[in-house]
Motif scaffolding. Structure first.
Motif, PDB file in Angstrom:
ATOM      1  N   TRP A   8       0.831  -1.203   0.000  1.00  0.00           N
ATOM      2  CA  TRP A   8       0.000   0.000   0.000  1.00  0.00           C
ATOM      3  C   TRP A   8       0.862   1.249   0.000  1.00  0.00           C
ATOM      4  O   TRP A   8       1.914   1.300   0.641  1.00  0.00           O
ATOM      5  N   SER A   9       0.375   2.284  -0.640  1.00  0.00           N
ATOM      6  CA  SER A   9       0.974   3.610  -0.534  1.00  0.00           C
ATOM      7  C   SER A   9       0.379   4.298   0.699  1.00  0.00           C
ATOM      8  O   SER A   9      -0.598   3.807   1.299  1.00  0.00           O
ATOM      9  N   ALA A  10       0.936   5.443   1.070  1.00  0.00           N
ATOM     10  CA  ALA A  10       0.371   6.221   2.176  1.00  0.00           C
ATOM     11  C   ALA A  10      -1.052   6.646   1.842  1.00  0.00           C
ATOM     12  O   ALA A  10      -1.933   6.664   2.710  1.00  0.00           O
ATOM     13  N   ALA A  11      -1.298   6.959   0.577  1.00  0.00           N
ATOM     14  CA  ALA A  11      -2.648   7.340   0.147  1.00  0.00           C
ATOM     15  C   ALA A  11      -3.611   6.159   0.287  1.00  0.00           C
ATOM     16  O   ALA A  11      -4.768   6.342   0.680  1.00  0.00           O
ATOM     17  N   ASP A  12      -3.143   4.937  -0.019  1.00  0.00           N
ATOM     18  CA  ASP A  12      -3.983   3.744   0.134  1.00  0.00           C
ATOM     19  C   ASP A  12      -4.400   3.564   1.594  1.00  0.00           C
ATOM     20  O   ASP A  12      -5.578   3.356   1.885  1.00  0.00           O
ATOM     21  N   LEU A  13      -3.429   3.634   2.496  1.00  0.00           N
ATOM     22  CA  LEU A  13      -3.742   3.463   3.916  1.00  0.00           C
ATOM     23  C   LEU A  13      -4.680   4.567   4.381  1.00  0.00           C
ATOM     24  O   LEU A  13      -5.648   4.306   5.092  1.00  0.00           O
ATOM     25  N   GLY A  14      -4.404   5.797   3.982  1.00  0.00           N
ATOM     26  CA  GLY A  14      -5.280   6.894   4.368  1.00  0.00           C
ATOM     27  C   GLY A  14      -6.709   6.660   3.915  1.00  0.00           C
ATOM     28  O   GLY A  14      -7.657   6.813   4.693  1.00  0.00           O
ATOM     29  N   ALA A  15      -6.873   6.254   2.678  1.00  0.00           N
ATOM     30  CA  ALA A  15      -8.221   6.018   2.149  1.00  0.00           C
ATOM     31  C   ALA A  15      -8.925   4.899   2.901  1.00  0.00           C
ATOM     32  O   ALA A  15     -10.104   5.014   3.243  1.00  0.00           O
ATOM     33  N   LYS A  16      -8.213   3.823   3.174  1.00  0.00           N
ATOM     34  CA  LYS A  16      -8.827   2.675   3.843  1.00  0.00           C
ATOM     35  C   LYS A  16      -9.125   2.968   5.317  1.00  0.00           C
ATOM     36  O   LYS A  16     -10.023   2.365   5.897  1.00  0.00           O
ATOM     37  N   ALA A  17      -8.372   3.901   5.917  1.00  0.00           N
ATOM     38  CA  ALA A  17      -8.580   4.264   7.320  1.00  0.00           C
ATOM     39  C   ALA A  17      -9.458   5.500   7.476  1.00  0.00           C
ATOM     40  O   ALA A  17      -9.754   5.910   8.603  1.00  0.00           O
ATOM     41  N   GLY A  18      -9.858   6.109   6.360  1.00  0.00           N
ATOM     42  CA  GLY A  18     -10.678   7.317   6.431  1.00  0.00           C
ATOM     43  C   GLY A  18      -9.887   8.544   6.850  1.00  0.00           C
ATOM     44  O   GLY A  18     -10.413   9.439   7.509  1.00  0.00           O
ATOM     45  N   LEU A  19      -8.618   8.584   6.466  1.00  0.00           N
ATOM     46  CA  LEU A  19      -7.715   9.672   6.844  1.00  0.00           C
ATOM     47  C   LEU A  19      -7.066  10.266   5.600  1.00  0.00           C
ATOM     48  O   LEU A  19      -7.065   9.651   4.542  1.00  0.00           O
ATOM     49  N   ALA A  20      -6.475  11.416   5.767  1.00  0.00           N
ATOM     50  CA  ALA A  20      -5.721  12.028   4.678  1.00  0.00           C
ATOM     51  C   ALA A  20      -4.349  11.365   4.561  1.00  0.00           C
ATOM     52  O   ALA A  20      -3.784  10.906   5.561  1.00  0.00           O
ATOM     53  N   ARG A  21      -3.823  11.317   3.354  1.00  0.00           N
ATOM     54  CA  ARG A  21      -2.474  10.786   3.125  1.00  0.00           C
ATOM     55  C   ARG A  21      -1.465  11.508   3.996  1.00  0.00           C
ATOM     56  O   ARG A  21      -0.544  10.910   4.546  1.00  0.00           O
ATOM     57  N   GLU A  22      -1.647  12.815   4.153  1.00  0.00           N
ATOM     58  CA  GLU A  22      -0.711  13.623   4.953  1.00  0.00           C
ATOM     59  C   GLU A  22      -0.678  13.162   6.406  1.00  0.00           C
ATOM     60  O   GLU A  22       0.374  13.241   7.047  1.00  0.00           O
ATOM     61  N   THR A  23      -1.794  12.694   6.920  1.00  0.00           N
ATOM     62  CA  THR A  23      -1.825  12.192   8.297  1.00  0.00           C
ATOM     63  C   THR A  23      -0.948  10.955   8.429  1.00  0.00           C
ATOM     64  O   THR A  23      -0.189  10.816   9.395  1.00  0.00           O
ATOM     65  N   THR A  25       1.624  10.133   6.506  1.00  0.00           N
ATOM     66  CA  THR A  25       3.037  10.496   6.367  1.00  0.00           C
ATOM     67  C   THR A  25       3.544  11.255   7.589  1.00  0.00           C
ATOM     68  O   THR A  25       4.705  11.084   7.961  1.00  0.00           O
ATOM     69  N   ARG A  26       2.695  12.052   8.235  1.00  0.00           N
ATOM     70  CA  ARG A  26       3.119  12.724   9.474  1.00  0.00           C
ATOM     71  C   ARG A  26       3.439  11.688  10.545  1.00  0.00           C
ATOM     72  O   ARG A  26       4.460  11.779  11.229  1.00  0.00           O
ATOM     73  N   TYR A  27       2.580  10.689  10.685  1.00  0.00           N
ATOM     74  CA  TYR A  27       2.812   9.637  11.672  1.00  0.00           C
ATOM     75  C   TYR A  27       4.099   8.880  11.361  1.00  0.00           C
ATOM     76  O   TYR A  27       4.912   8.628  12.249  1.00  0.00           O
ATOM     77  N   GLU A  28       4.279   8.525  10.099  1.00  0.00           N
ATOM     78  CA  GLU A  28       5.457   7.751   9.714  1.00  0.00           C
ATOM     79  C   GLU A  28       6.752   8.549   9.868  1.00  0.00           C
ATOM     80  O   GLU A  28       7.816   7.950  10.001  1.00  0.00           O
ATOM     81  N   SER A  29       6.660   9.867   9.868  1.00  0.00           N
ATOM     82  CA  SER A  29       7.867  10.683  10.052  1.00  0.00           C
ATOM     83  C   SER A  29       8.131  10.987  11.523  1.00  0.00           C
ATOM     84  O   SER A  29       9.076  11.685  11.850  1.00  0.00           O
ATOM     85  N   GLY A  30       7.275  10.449  12.412  1.00  0.00           N
ATOM     86  CA  GLY A  30       7.532  10.573  13.840  1.00  0.00           C
ATOM     87  C   GLY A  30       6.706  11.607  14.572  1.00  0.00           C
ATOM     88  O   GLY A  30       6.876  11.791  15.775  1.00  0.00           O
ATOM     89  N   SER A  31       5.799  12.277  13.877  1.00  0.00           N
ATOM     90  CA  SER A  31       4.944  13.260  14.541  1.00  0.00           C
ATOM     91  C   SER A  31       3.929  12.573  15.433  1.00  0.00           C
ATOM     92  O   SER A  31       3.521  11.432  15.179  1.00  0.00           O
ATOM     93  N   THR A  32       3.510  13.264  16.468  1.00  0.00           N
ATOM     94  CA  THR A  32       2.495  12.744  17.375  1.00  0.00           C
ATOM     95  C   THR A  32       1.128  12.938  16.742  1.00  0.00           C
ATOM     96  O   THR A  32       0.829  14.019  16.229  1.00  0.00           O
ATOM     97  N   ILE A  33       0.319  11.896  16.781  1.00  0.00           N
ATOM     98  CA  ILE A  33      -1.061  11.992  16.295  1.00  0.00           C
ATOM     99  C   ILE A  33      -1.990  11.398  17.344  1.00  0.00           C
ATOM    100  O   ILE A  33      -1.545  10.711  18.260  1.00  0.00           O
ATOM    101  N   ALA A  34      -3.274  11.653  17.204  1.00  0.00           N
ATOM    102  CA  ALA A  34      -4.262  11.207  18.186  1.00  0.00           C
ATOM    103  C   ALA A  34      -4.337   9.679  18.240  1.00  0.00           C
ATOM    104  O   ALA A  34      -4.217   9.014  17.207  1.00  0.00           O
ATOM    105  N   PRO A  35      -4.547   9.132  19.428  1.00  0.00           N
ATOM    106  CA  PRO A  35      -4.698   7.680  19.553  1.00  0.00           C
ATOM    107  C   PRO A  35      -5.807   7.127  18.652  1.00  0.00           C
ATOM    108  O   PRO A  35      -5.684   6.020  18.121  1.00  0.00           O
TER     109      PRO A  35
END
Length: 69
Positions: A8-23, A25-35
């Motif tokens: 999957w691409s980041a866009a694929d995961l975002g779409a399947k999880a109901g999230l933006a691709r940017e979310t 990639t932010r998580y994968e780069s180490g940014s804190t996101i909501a549980p």
């Protein structure tokens, strides 16, 4: 690991999880996101067959696919 293992691409995961691709990639780069966001991503990955494993202090993931040597 799980996303890449599923091909999957980041866009694929975002779409399947109901999230933006940017979310994703932010998580994968180490940014804190909501549980709840992490839960949504994990849920999408598990629905696709990913199994998250923890043995002692080690964490891993297994994804469906053919093993080739």
């Amino acid at each position: 690991m799980a996303r890449a293992g599923l091909g999957w691409s980041a866009a694929d995961l975002g779409a399947k999880a109901g999230l933006a691709r940017e979310t994703v990639t932010r998580y994968e780069s180490g940014s804190t996101i909501a549980p709840s966001t992490i839960k949504a991503m994990r849920g999408a990955l598990e629905a696709a067959g990913a199994d998250f494993l923890q043995i002692s202090d080690k964490v891993g993931v297994a994804v469906p696919g053919a093993f080739q040597q």
